[in-house]
Design a protein around this motif. Structure first.
Motif, PDB file in Angstrom:
ATOM      1  N   ILE A   6       0.839  -1.198   0.000  1.00 48.68           N
ATOM      2  CA  ILE A   6       0.000   0.000   0.000  1.00 48.68           C
ATOM      3  C   ILE A   6       0.872   1.246   0.000  1.00 48.68           C
ATOM      4  O   ILE A   6       0.622   2.213  -0.732  1.00 48.68           O
ATOM      5  CB  ILE A   6      -0.941  -0.003   1.228  1.00 48.68           C
ATOM      6  CG1 ILE A   6      -1.914  -1.180   1.141  1.00 48.68           C
ATOM      7  CG2 ILE A   6      -1.702   1.321   1.333  1.00 48.68           C
ATOM      8  CD1 ILE A   6      -2.834  -1.299   2.348  1.00 48.68           C
ATOM      9  N   ILE A   7       1.926   1.205   0.824  1.00 47.54           N
ATOM     10  CA  ILE A   7       2.858   2.346   0.872  1.00 47.54           C
ATOM     11  C   ILE A   7       3.507   2.550  -0.494  1.00 47.54           C
ATOM     12  O   ILE A   7       3.630   3.681  -0.990  1.00 47.54           O
ATOM     13  CB  ILE A   7       3.935   2.116   1.957  1.00 47.54           C
ATOM     14  CG1 ILE A   7       3.283   2.041   3.338  1.00 47.54           C
ATOM     15  CG2 ILE A   7       4.979   3.217   1.907  1.00 47.54           C
ATOM     16  CD1 ILE A   7       4.242   1.692   4.457  1.00 47.54           C
ATOM     17  N   ASN A   9       2.354   1.720  -3.438  1.00 50.43           N
ATOM     18  CA  ASN A   9       1.385   2.265  -4.391  1.00 50.43           C
ATOM     19  C   ASN A   9       1.091   3.733  -4.117  1.00 50.43           C
ATOM     20  O   ASN A   9       0.856   4.511  -5.053  1.00 50.43           O
ATOM     21  CB  ASN A   9       0.087   1.447  -4.352  1.00 50.43           C
ATOM     22  CG  ASN A   9       0.215   0.138  -5.111  1.00 50.43           C
ATOM     23  OD1 ASN A   9       0.823   0.083  -6.170  1.00 50.43           O
ATOM     24  ND2 ASN A   9      -0.369  -0.922  -4.568  1.00 50.43           N
ATOM     25  N   LEU A  10       1.102   4.137  -2.847  1.00 50.79           N
ATOM     26  CA  LEU A  10       0.925   5.555  -2.522  1.00 50.79           C
ATOM     27  C   LEU A  10       2.096   6.385  -3.055  1.00 50.79           C
ATOM     28  O   LEU A  10       1.903   7.488  -3.585  1.00 50.79           O
ATOM     29  CB  LEU A  10       0.787   5.739  -1.007  1.00 50.79           C
ATOM     30  CG  LEU A  10      -0.543   5.282  -0.387  1.00 50.79           C
ATOM     31  CD1 LEU A  10      -0.487   5.383   1.138  1.00 50.79           C
ATOM     32  CD2 LEU A  10      -1.691   6.123  -0.933  1.00 50.79           C
ATOM     33  N   LEU A  13       1.741   6.750  -6.641  1.00 45.26           N
ATOM     34  CA  LEU A  13       0.750   7.783  -6.953  1.00 45.26           C
ATOM     35  C   LEU A  13       1.380   9.167  -6.902  1.00 45.26           C
ATOM     36  O   LEU A  13       1.123  10.009  -7.764  1.00 45.26           O
ATOM     37  CB  LEU A  13      -0.415   7.689  -5.961  1.00 45.26           C
ATOM     38  CG  LEU A  13      -1.544   8.710  -6.158  1.00 45.26           C
ATOM     39  CD1 LEU A  13      -2.183   8.546  -7.533  1.00 45.26           C
ATOM     40  CD2 LEU A  13      -2.586   8.575  -5.047  1.00 45.26           C
TER      41      LEU A  13
END
Length: 468
Positions: A6-7, A9-10, A13
């Motif tokens: 998740i980190i 992918n953030l 982004l």
């Protein structure tokens, strides 16, 4: 705690947003350098985070990390060396190489993924992405090398292909490639990838080889788009979001830029890809007849003309880049401004050998951005210009585009310098431009030819103006 993926992918982004802002900023000369820096930082972030992700998933041993580090060092070293050593006149060749290397990298990544692909991962969508990445990336790589050879004026790339019907040959290759990619997607087998590479290599050569030098700005923009599409396809192969986004941005912006270039040349993309810009029938006889009334001039005469000019417009072309005359032109412009003249630069979208070539050259010489005028902005007022100085430009100021419907450049928007009160053309000779057609501007009643190297000619004019 947040999962590491998740980190990642953030952070991806954030990098993607930086790419978008960087690309937006590159659209304007005032912010282009900052936009380039932001995009470079975003790419560095993406590379570092991707390397971490590989390590976190257990996909990289210390040998893998060493290879990544070596790759970063070597790649950065080559990039810094090229940025420092490559001259501005060679920038189109460098862009062509960058496009090719981007396509080649996509092919290697897709091929490496194919070699390590498990049966569970060999789904139709993954195999389709691998096939498309290999196809577009290979065409981009070899096509860009051909474009480089043409820009570098290497003789072998100037010769026609020994193929009787190259367009039909390209069509057959394209159909074969689509079938091979379809076979990969439908069967999950990897062996067609080898034939995709072979056929795409041939297509890369046969697509770009017949295209003339006058169309190189369009070709470079299109190959830039291809490299982005190949990267986006590779992003689907390795399931990397930032690669998909950045590749899509490059692909889309390249297509938009290609359309702008085609519009500026009044040519369709199909015509560029499958036609050639040949010298065609015109209303004039031989070059000797056309240029019978050419009048040459000197630096002293030009200085006297400029001394009374209230508005001067410089029209740069590829000859400016070859002569590296941009700094001398800036000095002349500053002299004229000190004498009270208004100075502007008329920029044609396809002047030079890559999109934005003249803007980059003049920016290097610290020419104020507000003095750069696009063709559509400057043309309506060209009749009010006292002196138009054409430096190394040819086809983009050729009035045949407006007067001869049989000319290969008929209908192409040009900078209408022939409407100025006085036109001074600085060229080494009366040789034609990329389109290989004569230019009646050289023999017009309001035109004076100054035959000399662009930089030397401008420096001589600077000296003459100072001596007045």
């Amino acid at each position: 705690m947040l999962d590491s993926h998740i980190i990642v992918n953030l952070v991806y982004l954030v990098a993607a947003v930086m790419f978008i802002f960087g690309l937006k900023m590159m659209a304007h000369p005032r912010t282009a350098v900052r936009g380039n820096l932001i995009s470079s930082i975003a790419m560095l972030i993406a590379v570092v985070v991707t390397s971490y992700l590989i390590f976190a998933d257990g996909g990289a041993s210390w040998v893998g990390w060493l290879l990544i580090a070596v790759g970063l060092v070597i790649g950065s070293g080559i990039g810094i060396f090229l940025a420092v050593k490559v001259e501005m006149k060679q920038m189109p060749q460098l862009v062509a190489l960058f496009n090719g290397l981007g396509g080649g990298a996509s092919v290697f990544v897709a091929g490496a993924e194919l070699l390590g692909l498990t049966d569970a991962r060999a789904t139709a969508d993954v195999m389709l992405a691998i096939g498309i990445s290999g196809l577009i990336g290979t065409v981009t790589f070899w096509g860009s090398l051909v474009a480089f050879g043409k820009l570098q004026e290497i003789e072998i790339f100037e010769k026609p292909l020994p193929i009787p019907a190259p367009q039909a040959f390209n069509a057959v290759l394209a159909v074969v490639l689509l079938i091979l990619v379809a076979v990969m997607a439908s069967t999950g087998m990897g062996w067609p990838f080898i034939f995709v590479f072979i056929c795409a290599t041939a297509l890369g050569f046969t697509l770009v080889m017949p295209i003339g030098g006058a169309d190189m700005p369009v070709v470079i923009a299109l190959l830039n788009s291809y490299s982005g599409l190949a990267a986006a396809a590779t992003g689907f192969v390795i399931d990397n979001n930032v690669l998909i986004i950045s590749g899509s941005l490059v692909g889309a912006s390249g297509i938009i830029l290609t359309q702008i270039m085609c519009k500026a040349m009044n040519r369709s993309l199909i015509n560029v890809l499958f036609g050639t810009m040949q010298a065609g029938g015109g209303t004039f006889g031989s070059d000797d007849e056309l240029y019978a009334n050419v009048r040459s001039t000197s630096a002293d005469d030009i200085a006297m003309i400029l001394d009374n000019a209230q508005r001067v417009v410089f029209v740069p072309g590829y000859g400016l880049a070859v002569a590296q005359a941009q700094h001398a032109v800036r000095d002349l412009a500053n002299l004229l401004k000190d004498k009270g003249a208004t100075v502007e630069y008329a920029i044609h979208p396809v002047a030079g050998r890559m999109p934005g070539h003249m803007n980059v050259l003049l920016a290097e010489a610290d020419v104020p951005y507000d003095q750069l005028k696009e063709m559509d902005e400057i043309n309506p007022t060209m009749g009010q210009v006292d002196v138009a100085i054409v430096i190394g430009a040819n086809d983009v100021v050729n009035p045949l585009a407006n007067t001869d419907p049989n000319s290969p450049i008929a209908g192409m928007p040009i900078i209408e310098v022939d409407k100025a009160r006085t036109v001074i053309v600085i060229k080494r000779s009366l040789s034609p431009g990329f389109a290989k057609i004569p230019n009646p501007l050289f023999a017009a009643e309001n035109t004076l030819m100054f035959f000399a190297d662009g930089k030397k000619a401008v420096l001589d004019i600077v000296s003459a103006v100072k001596d007045l």
